[in-house]
Design a protein around this motif. Structure first.
Motif, PDB file in Angstrom:
ATOM      1  N   VAL A  10      38.373  41.639  34.495  1.00  0.00           N
ATOM      2  CA  VAL A  10      38.076  40.269  34.807  1.00  0.00           C
ATOM      3  C   VAL A  10      38.686  39.261  33.993  1.00  0.00           C
ATOM      4  O   VAL A  10      38.497  39.354  32.714  1.00  0.00           O
ATOM      5  CB  VAL A  10      36.718  40.464  34.560  1.00  0.00           C
ATOM      6  N   LEU A  11      39.576  38.552  34.332  1.00  0.00           N
ATOM      7  CA  LEU A  11      40.304  37.381  33.862  1.00  0.00           C
ATOM      8  C   LEU A  11      39.692  36.251  33.689  1.00  0.00           C
ATOM      9  O   LEU A  11      39.159  35.625  34.564  1.00  0.00           O
ATOM     10  CB  LEU A  11      41.650  37.204  34.697  1.00  0.00           C
ATOM     11  N   THR A  12      39.487  35.909  32.608  1.00  0.00           N
ATOM     12  CA  THR A  12      38.767  34.341  32.260  1.00  0.00           C
ATOM     13  C   THR A  12      39.680  33.503  31.493  1.00  0.00           C
ATOM     14  O   THR A  12      40.435  33.989  30.824  1.00  0.00           O
ATOM     15  CB  THR A  12      37.449  34.444  31.849  1.00  0.00           C
ATOM     16  N   ALA A  13      39.805  32.007  31.987  1.00  0.00           N
ATOM     17  CA  ALA A  13      40.367  31.249  31.024  1.00  0.00           C
ATOM     18  C   ALA A  13      40.072  29.814  32.062  1.00  0.00           C
ATOM     19  O   ALA A  13      39.477  29.940  33.022  1.00  0.00           O
ATOM     20  CB  ALA A  13      42.083  31.490  31.273  1.00  0.00           C
ATOM     21  N   VAL A  22      28.960  30.277  30.462  1.00  0.00           N
ATOM     22  CA  VAL A  22      29.242  31.597  30.114  1.00  0.00           C
ATOM     23  C   VAL A  22      27.884  32.155  30.272  1.00  0.00           C
ATOM     24  O   VAL A  22      28.007  33.422  30.983  1.00  0.00           O
ATOM     25  CB  VAL A  22      29.442  31.582  28.407  1.00  0.00           C
ATOM     26  N   GLU A  23      26.867  31.710  30.696  1.00  0.00           N
ATOM     27  CA  GLU A  23      25.714  31.984  30.795  1.00  0.00           C
ATOM     28  C   GLU A  23      25.746  32.527  32.210  1.00  0.00           C
ATOM     29  O   GLU A  23      25.169  33.618  32.944  1.00  0.00           O
ATOM     30  CB  GLU A  23      24.383  31.482  30.597  1.00  0.00           C
ATOM     31  N   SER A  24      26.175  31.652  33.355  1.00  0.00           N
ATOM     32  CA  SER A  24      26.344  31.914  34.461  1.00  0.00           C
ATOM     33  C   SER A  24      27.278  32.807  34.841  1.00  0.00           C
ATOM     34  O   SER A  24      26.933  33.982  35.913  1.00  0.00           O
ATOM     35  CB  SER A  24      26.920  30.671  35.462  1.00  0.00           C
ATOM     36  N   PHE A  25      28.204  33.010  34.438  1.00  0.00           N
ATOM     37  CA  PHE A  25      29.350  33.726  34.240  1.00  0.00           C
ATOM     38  C   PHE A  25      28.686  35.306  34.016  1.00  0.00           C
ATOM     39  O   PHE A  25      28.827  36.432  34.796  1.00  0.00           O
ATOM     40  CB  PHE A  25      30.398  33.763  33.310  1.00  0.00           C
ATOM     41  N   ALA A  44      25.350  36.273  34.000  1.00  0.00           N
ATOM     42  CA  ALA A  44      24.653  36.634  34.937  1.00  0.00           C
ATOM     43  C   ALA A  44      25.199  37.318  36.199  1.00  0.00           C
ATOM     44  O   ALA A  44      24.598  38.080  36.958  1.00  0.00           O
ATOM     45  CB  ALA A  44      23.872  35.430  35.186  1.00  0.00           C
ATOM     46  N   ALA A  45      26.527  36.792  36.726  1.00  0.00           N
ATOM     47  CA  ALA A  45      26.836  37.120  37.923  1.00  0.00           C
ATOM     48  C   ALA A  45      27.776  38.338  37.762  1.00  0.00           C
ATOM     49  O   ALA A  45      28.284  38.850  38.566  1.00  0.00           O
ATOM     50  CB  ALA A  45      27.978  36.043  38.459  1.00  0.00           C
ATOM     51  N   LEU A  46      28.218  38.781  36.577  1.00  0.00           N
ATOM     52  CA  LEU A  46      28.894  40.085  36.250  1.00  0.00           C
ATOM     53  C   LEU A  46      27.890  41.281  36.553  1.00  0.00           C
ATOM     54  O   LEU A  46      27.040  41.564  35.897  1.00  0.00           O
ATOM     55  CB  LEU A  46      29.130  39.944  34.574  1.00  0.00           C
ATOM     56  N   GLU A  47      28.780  42.017  37.333  1.00  0.00           N
ATOM     57  CA  GLU A  47      27.895  43.326  37.559  1.00  0.00           C
ATOM     58  C   GLU A  47      27.874  44.170  36.346  1.00  0.00           C
ATOM     59  O   GLU A  47      26.734  45.032  36.207  1.00  0.00           O
ATOM     60  CB  GLU A  47      28.668  43.907  38.803  1.00  0.00           C
ATOM     61  N   ARG A  48      28.958  44.438  35.678  1.00  0.00           N
ATOM     62  CA  ARG A  48      28.842  45.291  34.414  1.00  0.00           C
ATOM     63  C   ARG A  48      30.001  44.849  33.681  1.00  0.00           C
ATOM     64  O   ARG A  48      31.131  44.252  34.085  1.00  0.00           O
ATOM     65  CB  ARG A  48      29.131  46.979  34.855  1.00  0.00           C
ATOM     66  N   CYS A  49      29.961  45.492  32.454  1.00  0.00           N
ATOM     67  CA  CYS A  49      31.030  45.012  31.304  1.00  0.00           C
ATOM     68  C   CYS A  49      30.880  46.140  30.379  1.00  0.00           C
ATOM     69  O   CYS A  49      30.257  46.529  29.741  1.00  0.00           O
ATOM     70  CB  CYS A  49      30.836  43.821  30.620  1.00  0.00           C
ATOM     71  N   THR A  50      32.047  47.077  30.279  1.00  0.00           N
ATOM     72  CA  THR A  50      32.489  47.939  29.387  1.00  0.00           C
ATOM     73  C   THR A  50      33.184  47.576  28.121  1.00  0.00           C
ATOM     74  O   THR A  50      32.900  48.018  26.800  1.00  0.00           O
ATOM     75  CB  THR A  50      33.318  49.061  30.120  1.00  0.00           C
ATOM     76  N   VAL A  51      33.993  46.755  28.293  1.00  0.00           N
ATOM     77  CA  VAL A  51      34.981  46.012  27.273  1.00  0.00           C
ATOM     78  C   VAL A  51      35.004  44.655  27.257  1.00  0.00           C
ATOM     79  O   VAL A  51      34.926  44.126  28.318  1.00  0.00           O
ATOM     80  CB  VAL A  51      36.386  46.734  27.496  1.00  0.00           C
ATOM     81  N   LEU A  52      34.920  43.970  26.079  1.00  0.00           N
ATOM     82  CA  LEU A  52      35.027  42.635  26.046  1.00  0.00           C
ATOM     83  C   LEU A  52      35.906  42.071  25.072  1.00  0.00           C
ATOM     84  O   LEU A  52      35.981  42.533  24.029  1.00  0.00           O
ATOM     85  CB  LEU A  52      33.789  41.676  25.613  1.00  0.00           C
ATOM     86  N   CYS A 112      26.212  36.538  25.338  1.00  0.00           N
ATOM     87  CA  CYS A 112      25.929  36.719  26.773  1.00  0.00           C
ATOM     88  C   CYS A 112      26.187  37.897  27.228  1.00  0.00           C
ATOM     89  O   CYS A 112      25.542  38.354  28.403  1.00  0.00           O
ATOM     90  CB  CYS A 112      26.476  35.465  27.568  1.00  0.00           C
ATOM     91  N   LEU A 113      27.338  38.702  26.992  1.00  0.00           N
ATOM     92  CA  LEU A 113      27.735  40.094  27.291  1.00  0.00           C
ATOM     93  C   LEU A 113      27.207  40.963  26.775  1.00  0.00           C
ATOM     94  O   LEU A 113      27.295  42.320  27.307  1.00  0.00           O
ATOM     95  CB  LEU A 113      29.232  40.041  27.702  1.00  0.00           C
TER      96      LEU A 113
END
Ligand code: 8X3
Length: 265
Positions: free
Chosen positions: A45-48, A81-84, A86-94, A132-133
Motif C-alpha cells: 500500500v503506497l502512501t505519499a 491518517v485515522e481515516s486511512f 480505518a479503511a485498511l483491511e489489514r497491515c503486516t508491515v509498516l 493508528c496502524l
C-alpha cells in the motif's frame, strides 16, 4: 521483472493477505522499498502526498504481476491518517519512511519553522501512522514496524540542527515503542541510513538549489542508493518472526562517520 537488486530474499513468498504499508512511497527509499516488498510477495500500500507518483508506481507494480494499491496521504494530517487506518483491511508491515531535511543552518540562525516542519513530518508523522496502524499490526499476529531514521539520529554534525534533533526523536520513538510492546506480536526495527543519493533528499533540503545538493555527494565514489536501503529493509523484515533486528546503521564504504567522508580530489 525485478532487477538483480530487487530479487526476493525470502525462500518462500509471505502467506496471502500480507500487506506492507510504505509511507513516502512517491520517490527515493520509499519507492524502492515498495518495489522490493512487492517483489517479496507483499501487497504493498503506497502512501505519499503526491497522488500522481504513487498511482504510477502502483500501475507499474500491478503490470509486473505484483499487488499494489495507492492511497494519497499526508502523514502530518492526523484525521487523514485515522481515516486511512480505518479503511485498511489489514497491515503486516509498516515502513515509516516519510520525512526529510529542510535546511543546513547552524543552530544560532536556523529557522524555527524548518525545525517545526521537520519534527512534524519525521517524528509526528511516524507517531500518527504507527499509533493508528498498531492495532492492525497486532491483529495480524506477526506485525513489523520499520522506522527509517538516519545516521543523523545517532550523532550530530554542524548544520544538522533541526534534522538531527528530529531524527534523534525518531530513534527514541522506536526504542521506546519496542520496550512498551514487548510480549505482543509486533517487531520494531530501525534502519538508519547514512549518505544515500536519491533524486530528491538533498534538493529538498537546499530548497531546489542543485549546486548545493550536488556538493553533498561531490567526489564520493559510491554513495548508497535507494535500492541499497530497500535491500536492508527487506532483509530485516523477512527474518523469521522471532528475530527482531533492533537497529541497522547503513553507510557507504566511503563514509566512516557523519563528518568523515572520503572524497576523491
Ligand atoms: C541523511 C543522512 O548525513 O544527510 O539522513 O544527515 S545526513
Amino acid at each position: 521483472m525485478p532487477s538483480t537488486d530487487t530479487a526476493p530474499l525470502s525462500s518462500s513468498a509471505p502467506p496471502p493477505g500480507r500487506t506492507a504499508v510504505v509511507t513516502g512511497a512517491s520517490s527515493g527509499i520509499g519507492a524502492a522499498t515498495a518495489r522490493r516488498l512487492a517483489a517479496e510477495g507483499y501487497h504493498v500500500v503506497l502512501t505519499a502526498r503526491r497522488k500522481d507518483r504513487i498511482d504510477a508506481l502502483a500501475t507499474e507494480l500491478t503490470a509486473a504481476g505484483h499487488r499494489a494499491t495507492a492511497h494519497p496521504l499526508d502523514v502530518t494530517d492526523r484525521a487523514a491518517v485515522e481515516s486511512f487506518a480505518a479503511a485498511l483491511e489489514r497491515c503486516t508491515v509498516l515502513v515509516n519512511n516519510a520525512g526529510g531535511a529542510l535546511g543546513a543552518d547552524p543552530v544560532a540562525t536556523g529557522d524555527p519553522a524548518d525545525w517545526r516542519r521537520m519534527y512534524e513530518t519525521n517524528v509526528l508523522g511516524t507517531l500518527h501512522v504507527t499509533q493508528c496502524l498498531l492495532p492492525a499490526l497486532e491483529a495480524s499476529g506477526d506485525g513489523t514496524v520499520v522506522v527509517v531514521s538516519s545516521t543523523a539520529g545517532h550523532g550530530t554534525y554542524e548544520g544538522g540542527g533541526g534534522y538531527v534533533a528530529a531524527k534523534h526523536a525518531e530513534h527514541v520513538l522506536a526504542e521506546t515503542l519496542r520496550l512498551e510492546i514487548v510480549g505482543r506480536p509486533v517487531r520494531v526495527v530501525e534502519v538508519a541510513p547514512g549518505m544515500v543519493k536519491t533524486e530528491e533528499f538533498a534538493t529538498t533540503r537546499f530548497r531546489g538549489d542543485a549546486e548545493k545538493a550536488a556538493r553533498v555527494y561531490a567526489g564520493v565514489a559510491e554513495p548508497l542508493t535507494a535500492d541499497d536501503v530497500a535491500d536492508t529493509i527487506a532483509w530485516a523484515v523477512t527474518r523469521p518472526s522471532h528475530v527482531n533486528i533492533d537497529l541497522l546503521v547503513v553507510r557507504p564504504r566511503a563514509q566512516a562517520s557523519n563528518t568523515k567522508v572520503h572524497r576523491a580530489r
